[in-house]
Write a protein that holds these residues in place. Sequence first.
Motif: not given
Length: 105
Positions: A3, A67-68, A91, A95, A98-102
Motif C-alpha cells: 500500500k 491508499d491513505s 478531505i 474522498l 477514494n483515498v482515506r484521509p488520516v
Amino acid sequence: MRKSIAIFGGSLFEEMRYENNKFNVINNTMLIDLKKQYDVDNYSFKGLNSDRVLRILENIETSKIYDSVFIALGENEKNDRLFEYNLSKIIKKLLSINVRPVLVG
C-alpha cells in the motif's frame, strides 16, 4: 502489492531530506517504521500549511493514487476559519478519489 501513503505535515515530519527526487528519513523512528510496511511519499516541510497542501494536491500526478494520506497540519495556520475551510476541501478531494484521509494531531 504494498500500500502507498502520502504525508503532509509540518515540524512533526521535518526530519526529512529531499535527495534524488525523493524524501528520505533522517533518524525519525516513526517514518522508518512506516517505510518498512508502505511505500511513502512525504510532502512535509517546516512551515507547511493547508493552502500549500491544496496547491500540492492539484499538481500531484493523477496516476499516483494513494491508499491513505496522513494530514498533520495546523501549527502553521494564521487563520482558523481558513484552515477549517481548506481542511474540509482537502478531505473532500481525497474522498472523491477514494483515498482515506488520516488526521494526525
